[in-house]
Design a protein around this motif. Structure first.
Motif, PDB file in Angstrom:
ATOM      1  N   THR A 233     -32.927 -43.851 -22.600  1.00  0.00           N
ATOM      2  CA  THR A 233     -32.337 -42.955 -23.590  1.00  0.00           C
ATOM      3  C   THR A 233     -30.807 -43.044 -23.521  1.00  0.00           C
ATOM      4  N   MET A 234     -30.186 -42.711 -24.634  1.00  0.00           N
ATOM      5  CA  MET A 234     -28.735 -42.607 -24.682  1.00  0.00           C
ATOM      6  C   MET A 234     -28.368 -41.146 -24.810  1.00  0.00           C
ATOM      7  N   ARG A 235     -27.400 -40.711 -24.008  1.00  0.00           N
ATOM      8  CA  ARG A 235     -26.950 -39.323 -24.101  1.00  0.00           C
ATOM      9  C   ARG A 235     -25.430 -39.270 -24.045  1.00  0.00           C
ATOM     10  N   LEU A 236     -24.889 -38.211 -24.641  1.00  0.00           N
ATOM     11  CA  LEU A 236     -23.454 -37.962 -24.612  1.00  0.00           C
ATOM     12  C   LEU A 236     -23.222 -36.747 -23.721  1.00  0.00           C
ATOM     13  N   VAL A 237     -22.301 -36.877 -22.762  1.00  0.00           N
ATOM     14  CA  VAL A 237     -22.015 -35.789 -21.824  1.00  0.00           C
ATOM     15  C   VAL A 237     -20.511 -35.578 -21.751  1.00  0.00           C
ATOM     16  N   ASN A 242     -23.479 -34.353 -16.297  1.00  0.00           N
ATOM     17  CA  ASN A 242     -24.673 -35.111 -16.675  1.00  0.00           C
ATOM     18  C   ASN A 242     -25.580 -34.366 -17.645  1.00  0.00           C
ATOM     19  N   THR A 243     -25.107 -33.226 -18.185  1.00  0.00           N
ATOM     20  CA  THR A 243     -25.911 -32.468 -19.133  1.00  0.00           C
ATOM     21  C   THR A 243     -25.718 -33.034 -20.533  1.00  0.00           C
ATOM     22  N   ALA A 244     -26.821 -33.442 -21.163  1.00  0.00           N
ATOM     23  CA  ALA A 244     -26.735 -34.029 -22.507  1.00  0.00           C
ATOM     24  C   ALA A 244     -26.249 -32.996 -23.514  1.00  0.00           C
ATOM     25  N   LEU A 245     -25.373 -33.419 -24.392  1.00  0.00           N
ATOM     26  CA  LEU A 245     -24.821 -32.553 -25.433  1.00  0.00           C
ATOM     27  C   LEU A 245     -25.511 -32.854 -26.762  1.00  0.00           C
ATOM     28  N   ALA A 246     -25.895 -31.795 -27.465  1.00  0.00           N
ATOM     29  CA  ALA A 246     -26.530 -31.955 -28.773  1.00  0.00           C
ATOM     30  C   ALA A 246     -25.481 -31.915 -29.870  1.00  0.00           C
ATOM     31  N   VAL A 277     -20.594 -41.673 -22.785  1.00  0.00           N
ATOM     32  CA  VAL A 277     -21.908 -42.039 -23.296  1.00  0.00           C
ATOM     33  C   VAL A 277     -22.646 -42.743 -22.165  1.00  0.00           C
ATOM     34  N   GLN A 278     -23.858 -42.274 -21.879  1.00  0.00           N
ATOM     35  CA  GLN A 278     -24.627 -42.791 -20.750  1.00  0.00           C
ATOM     36  C   GLN A 278     -25.969 -43.325 -21.230  1.00  0.00           C
ATOM     37  N   PHE A 279     -26.435 -44.382 -20.575  1.00  0.00           N
ATOM     38  CA  PHE A 279     -27.771 -44.914 -20.815  1.00  0.00           C
ATOM     39  C   PHE A 279     -28.593 -44.675 -19.559  1.00  0.00           C
ATOM     40  N   GLU A 287     -27.868 -46.187 -15.927  1.00  0.00           N
ATOM     41  CA  GLU A 287     -27.737 -47.636 -15.777  1.00  0.00           C
ATOM     42  C   GLU A 287     -26.328 -48.113 -16.092  1.00  0.00           C
ATOM     43  N   THR A 288     -25.719 -47.528 -17.113  1.00  0.00           N
ATOM     44  CA  THR A 288     -24.364 -47.923 -17.516  1.00  0.00           C
ATOM     45  C   THR A 288     -23.761 -46.814 -18.373  1.00  0.00           C
ATOM     46  N   SER A 289     -22.445 -46.780 -18.465  1.00  0.00           N
ATOM     47  CA  SER A 289     -21.777 -45.723 -19.237  1.00  0.00           C
ATOM     48  C   SER A 289     -20.418 -46.209 -19.721  1.00  0.00           C
ATOM     49  N   ALA A 290     -19.862 -45.493 -20.682  1.00  0.00           N
ATOM     50  CA  ALA A 290     -18.529 -45.797 -21.212  1.00  0.00           C
ATOM     51  C   ALA A 290     -17.878 -44.494 -21.651  1.00  0.00           C
ATOM     52  N   GLY A 291     -16.556 -44.421 -21.521  1.00  0.00           N
ATOM     53  CA  GLY A 291     -15.834 -43.205 -21.858  1.00  0.00           C
ATOM     54  C   GLY A 291     -15.341 -43.192 -23.296  1.00  0.00           C
TER      55      GLY A 291
END
Length: 423
Positions: A233-237, A242-246, A277-279, A287-291
Motif C-alpha cells: 500500500t501507499m500512504r502519506l504521513v 507513521n499514521t496514514a493521513l486521509a 510518502v511511504q510504500f 520498503e521505501t519512502s520519499a519526502g
C-alpha cells in the motif's frame, strides 16, 4: 506653385496610452515524456535509464500570459522571451559554472514555444540532486516594458537500482506557493464576482496554481512499477510519523487525494508542511519512502499607496479613495483577494485652548480595496485652515484558507451546490 496634388500625414498619436497590466506566469515543465527528470541507474554496470547522452531531457520555462485587453493570445508565449537573456541555474549557481555547455547542456534560442528551454545531456549520479531554476526577460511590445520572469522547483534525481531493490521518487520534492502568482484563484474570484465567465477553469491550472499534483515513480531493480504489488500500500504521513493521513479532512484540508501514483494538494490551506510518502508491505514494513514539502512563499508587497491626495473642493458631498498595490513589477489588480485592508481617516483640528493643531480621533472606514464616506463625516471644517485630514490603510496578508464549519466545529458548511465553503 504646385503643379500636382500634394499629400500629407498627421503626427501619429496613440489612441490609448494605458493598458491593463499583464499577468505573467513561468513554470518549469519537462516536455520529454521518454526522458523525465527522474533517472534510474545501475552503477555497477554504469547504465542509466534513460541515458540522457542518447535521449536528452528538455525542461521548458513555460511562460503564459493573461492579458485582460486580449492583445496577447492565451497559451504559451515563450517566443516573447529575449533570446539573449536566458539564465539557468543549478542548485543556485549559474549553469555555466557547474556544467559544460555543448556537452552537458544547451539552451534553445529560437522563436518557437521551446525558446529558452534547457536541453540536458548530463546523467545525474545516484545521490546527487540538481535543482533547476530559470530567469528570463519578457518584453511587453505594447508598452516597451520588460518583465523579469522566474521559474523554479524542478529537480533532477537518480536512484540506484542495482540488484532488486525497491525505491521511489517524486517529480517535485518541494511545492512552493505564491498566492499572487495563482491565476486559478484569481480566475475563480472573478467568476464569483461576475467579471469573468465560467467554463475556462482548466486553462488556469498550472505549476503556480493552488491545485498541485505530485507524481510518484516506484521502481524495483531496473523496472518501473505501474501497479502496486499485491499486499503493498501507499500512504502519506507527516514526516517522522507513521499514521496514514486521509484526504479531505478538517485536520489536513490541504490533502486533496492520495491514490497511487499521484497525490493531490490544495496549497491555499497551509503555511508549511512536511510529508512523506511511504510504500508499506503486507507485514507493515516500510520498503521505501520519499519526502514532500509544502511551503507558502508570498511575494513581498512593495507598493501600497493611497491613490488620491487632492483637496476637498467646495460643495463636494462624498469622498472616495482607493489603493495602488504592487509586488515588484507586478501590479495587483484585486488586492482584497490577498490582503485584509482597513481604511481610516483622521482629521487635524484647531484647539483654541492651546492655539495649536492636533489630531482628532481616528475614524475606521470600510475594509477592502477602496473607501467612500460623506465629506461631513470627515470631521473637518469649512475654512482653508480647518480642512486637513489624513487617509490611510492598514494592510495585513491574509492567513491561509480554512474550512468553514458550524458552531460545533464538526459540521462542514457547503453552498447550495454542495461545494465546501472556505474563508
Amino acid at each position: 506653385m504646385a503643379n500636382k496634388k500634394r499629400t500629407f500625414q498627421s503626427e501619429r498619436k496613440h489612441t490609448r496610452l494605458d493598458f491593463s497590466p499583464l499577468v505573467i506566469t513561468c513554470e518549469l515543465v519537462c516536455t520529454t515524456a521518454d526522458s523525465p527528470t527522474a533517472q534510474t541507474a545501475n552503477t555497477a554496470l554504469g547504465q542509466y535509464e534513460p541515458d540522457r547522452s542518447v535521449t536528452p531531457t528538455i525542461i521548458r520555462p513555460q511562460t503564459t500570459v493573461n492579458d485582460p485587453d486580449g492583445i496577447y493570445t492565451s497559451g504559451i508565449n515563450n517566443h516573447n522571451l529575449a533570446s539573449d537573456q536566458h539564465a539557468w541555474f543549478v542548485n543556485g549557481t549559474p549553469i555555466a559554472k557547474v556544467w559544460k555547455e555543448g556537452t552537458d547542456y544547451t539552451i534553445i534560442k529560437d522563436s518557437s514555444d521551446d525558446n529558452g528551454s534547457l536541453k540536458i545531456m548530463r546523467n545525474i549520479v545516484p545521490g546527487e540532486v540538481a535543482t533547476l531554476a530559470y530567469q528570463g526577460m519578457f518584453n511587453d511590445f505594447r508598452t516597451g516594458t520588460n518583465y523579469v520572469v522566474n521559474g523554479s522547483g524542478m529537480a533532477l534525481t537518480t536512484t540506484d537500482k542495482g540488484g532488486n531493490k525497491m525505491a521511489c521518487s517524486v517529480d517535485c520534492e518541494q511545492l512552493a506557493y505564491d498566492p499572487l502568482k495563482d491565476e486559478l484563484a484569481l480566475y475563480e474570484y472573478l467568476v464569483a464576482e461576475g467579471i469573468e465567465k465560467a467554463g475556462q477553469r482548466d486553462k488556469f491550472v498550472n505549476g503556480k496554481s493552488y491545485e498541485r499534483t505530485v507524481t510518484i515513480t516506484l521502481t524495483q531493480g531496473t523496472s518501473t512499477i505501474t501497479e502496486l504489488p499485491k499486499g503493498m500500500t501507499m500512504r502519506l504521513v507527516e514526516r517522522g510519523k507513521n499514521t496514514a493521513l486521509a484526504a479531505g479532512t478538517l485536520e489536513h484540508p490541504e490533502i486533496k487525494s492520495v491514490a497511487f501514483p499521484k497525490i493531490g494538494f490544495d496549497m491555499r490551506f497551509t503555511w508549511q508542511q512536511e510529508f512523506e510518502v511511504q510504500f508499506v508491505n503486507a507485514s507493515g514494513k516500510v520498503e521505501t519512502s520519499a519526502g514532500i514539502s509544502l511551503i507558502r512563499d508570498m511575494s513581498y508587497l512593495t507598493q501600497h499607496d493611497v491613490a488620491r491626495g487632492n483637496d476637498i473642493v467646495p460643495g463636494q458631498q462624498r469622498y472616495y479613495n482607493y489603493g495602488i498595490f504592487a509586488a515588484g513589477d507586478q501590479p495587483i489588480q484585486y488586492p482584497e483577494l490577498y490582503y485584509d485592508i482597513q481604511w481610516w481617516t483622521q482629521a487635524r483640528v484647531y484647539d483654541p485652548s492651546t492655539k495649536a493643531y492636533k489630531y482628532a480621533e481616528r475614524i475606521e472606514r470600510q475594509a477592502g480595496a477602496s473607501m467612500e464616506c460623506s465629506v461631513e463625516s470627515l470631521g473637518i471644517g469649512f475654512e482653508k485652515n480647518l480642512c486637513w485630514f489624513d487617509v490611510s490603510m492598514d494592510i495585513e496578508e491574509r492567513e491561509p484558507a480554512a474550512v468553514l464549519t458550524a458552531a460545533d466545529a464538526g459540521t462542514v458548511l457547503t453552498d447550495d451546490k454542495g461545494n465546501v465553503l472556505i474563508f
